[in-house]
Design a protein around this motif. Sequence first.
Motif, short mmCIF file in Angstrom:
data_model
loop_
_atom_site.label_atom_id
_atom_site.label_comp_id
_atom_site.label_asym_id
_atom_site.label_seq_id
_atom_site.Cartn_x
_atom_site.Cartn_y
_atom_site.Cartn_z
N GLU A 621 0.87 -1.25 0.09
CA GLU A 621 0.00 0.17 0.09
C GLU A 621 0.81 1.47 0.02
O GLU A 621 0.47 2.08 -0.63
N PHE A 622 2.08 1.39 0.74
CA PHE A 622 2.82 2.24 0.85
C PHE A 622 3.49 2.54 -0.48
O PHE A 622 3.59 3.76 -0.91
N LYS A 623 3.64 1.75 -1.30
CA LYS A 623 4.56 1.85 -2.50
C LYS A 623 3.50 2.43 -3.54
O LYS A 623 3.69 3.10 -4.44
N GLU A 624 2.20 1.88 -3.45
CA GLU A 624 1.08 2.02 -4.29
C GLU A 624 0.95 3.61 -4.29
O GLU A 624 0.33 4.38 -5.28
N THR A 625 0.66 4.10 -3.03
CA THR A 625 0.51 5.48 -2.87
C THR A 625 1.50 6.59 -3.00
O THR A 625 1.28 7.57 -3.55
N HIS A 626 2.84 6.06 -2.73
CA HIS A 626 3.79 7.18 -2.43
C HIS A 626 4.88 6.79 -3.55
O HIS A 626 5.84 7.59 -3.56
N GLU A 627 4.71 6.05 -4.61
CA GLU A 627 5.64 5.59 -5.51
C GLU A 627 7.00 5.37 -4.93
O GLU A 627 8.02 5.94 -5.65
N ALA A 628 7.44 4.81 -3.79
CA ALA A 628 8.56 4.57 -3.26
C ALA A 628 8.30 3.59 -2.45
O ALA A 628 7.36 3.43 -1.36
N SER A 629 9.25 2.48 -2.22
CA SER A 629 9.19 1.31 -1.51
C SER A 629 9.37 1.77 0.17
O SER A 629 10.12 2.90 0.23
N LEU A 630 8.76 1.37 0.85
CA LEU A 630 8.84 1.42 2.28
C LEU A 630 10.18 1.41 2.60
O LEU A 630 11.02 2.12 3.69
N HIS A 631 11.13 0.50 2.23
CA HIS A 631 12.41 0.06 2.40
C HIS A 631 13.22 1.45 2.19
O HIS A 631 14.09 2.11 3.05
#
Length: 668
Positions: A621-631
């Motif tokens: 969900e983080f990557k989908e919304t913010h276009e950056a991996s949580l990592h």
Amino acid sequence: MCKIFFSCCLDGCTIADQPDFDAGSDAEALYNAMKGFGSDREAILDLITSRSNAQRQKIRAAYKSQYGKDLIDDLKYELTGKFERLIVGLMRTPAYHDAKEIKDAIKGAGTDEKCLIEILASRTNEQIHNLVAAYKDAYGRDLEEDVIGDTSGHFRKMLIVLLQGTREEDDVVSEDLVEQDAQDLYDAGEAQWGTDEAKFIMLLGNRSVTHLQLVFDEYEKIAEKSIEDSIKSELSGDFERLMLAVVQCIRSKPMFFAKCLYKSMKGLGTADNTLIRIMVSRSETDMLDIRECFRLRYEKSLYNMIQDDTSGEYKRTLLKLCGGDDDIAGEFFPEAAQIAYKMWETSSMTKVQLRGTVRPYQNFDPASDAKALRKAMKGFGTDEDTIIDIVTQRSNAQRQEIRRIFKSLLGRDLMADLKSELSKNLERLILGLMMSPAEFDAKMMKKAMEGAGTDEHSLIEILVTRSNQEIQEMFNNALSSRWRHLSRLNIDKGAREEGPADMARALEDAQELADACNSESDDMEDKFMSILCTRSFPHLRRVFQEFVRCSNKDIEQIIKKEMSGDFKNAMFAIVRSVKNQPSYFADRLYKAMKGLGTDDRALIRIMVSRSEIDLFNIRKEFKETHEASLHEFIQVEMLVVSCVFLLIHTACICACVTLVRSDEKRVV
């Protein structure tokens, strides 16, 4: 009784024909605004943004006949930067504007794949045909040949299919093929090793929008997951992004463009080309619905985000195209209402497999781990890497076994040893991982209430997202009861109903909430509390879906506008968790790290508590919304600290990254 569902009918554009239009007079006004020293930018933007594109073309023709000059050339000469690009874009016809954008996307050494995807995935057959003709007229080149020369693989094949503009018209639905097409998509991907990309291209590139919407619904029944999730798991790179864009446009073009606009402005910097392209191309099509979808998904108005992210005449022109601030509005426009209803329906039907990133360690030997931890803490200095590797790669149950063995084998308290050897955030993170979930939650609740103030956001996050059993176990860990201002919510009792939705009762609950929102009602908070704090999450999904039908309003916006303080925050958190709990935690993580400084307690709390439950889903969900991996976000955002604190933070960063990365290959 519920209202007739979305009976209103509104035009979706923010720019329309100007009454009493006079092309010659407007041409003269623009000429006067540009003659002499300097230019009257305010007059230019006011005039151009209050005329439709068809009227602008008449102004351009009148300008040519009256002054023997090309209006676009004069505007380019007088204006500069982003403001010039925006005004000139408005002066082109839609087809020539698209042609210019595509030409810019493929000229030079690199290719702007995002531009190609956005335009070709979202245009109708007629718009595609007009684009191809405009490109040929403007540049004397064949668009298909240029795309072939600049792209490759399955990405190129799908672009060429879209460039044909041969998709079946929207009213074409082959009912006998819906189930077969859904099965074919499943067989081409999920059901086999490898992927039959040609089948995806053929079906998604040619079937009508209405037909494919039915196919996607049928697909979810067969695969027990959305077509979007299957595309993400089966495809990759630009081809994956293109096919996702096609699916999103089939589901809802306004929502697709809302997502594109959000991504163009979030974070540091602005993707101005994307922002300009969408605001120009959609202002006379569906900008009102895009605004509503934007608010629905991101809980803030497009108007306010543009206002915060841009400046000068550029900002004022964009705001004119936007048309208004949706935070003032209370009701949906038709398209957005249908989307909101469908989103809740999808949420209630979709089976989500929750996955953590930490699982039990194979060949687990608690005695060996206990000795290794003791060795890492003996003597001068501490081997933090060993501690991080062991603690973050064992399940919580295994960590509890290590604690017991450490005590019986070495006669020492592992928690006390870790506390004496570690410091700051690394200490908090490692000790949190070594506690049982109930211990950790109780500790977090106590920390939230210590001192003069209270961290209500922490209390709400924990109480809203835990199960009845987790809440009861937490309170058995001798938790204080100082937070009386939140106890009225009854969440602390761990008595939320469990089980599936009761449709008849969901309709009644939805109507009660809708009635409570009336201006004459004085029991809104009590009614919301009695329903939102006691019903099961599956039931509330149906309630919130039917609330849209009954009120034509967004329950999140009602809470945001009509409530205040901790009560509003708690109700809002419940709705977000009911809709998509991993998305709620992804948002909390983003807020913990964005801007200057990091809310380390929130970051640690979520990483520890969700690592064995749904951190994998949160990461998606983080990557989908913010276009950056949580990592990537943890590494980049947490390292933007002063050199004084860098060494303190580094070990904690490594531990957080390990929690994110374990069980899955790194995605950057």
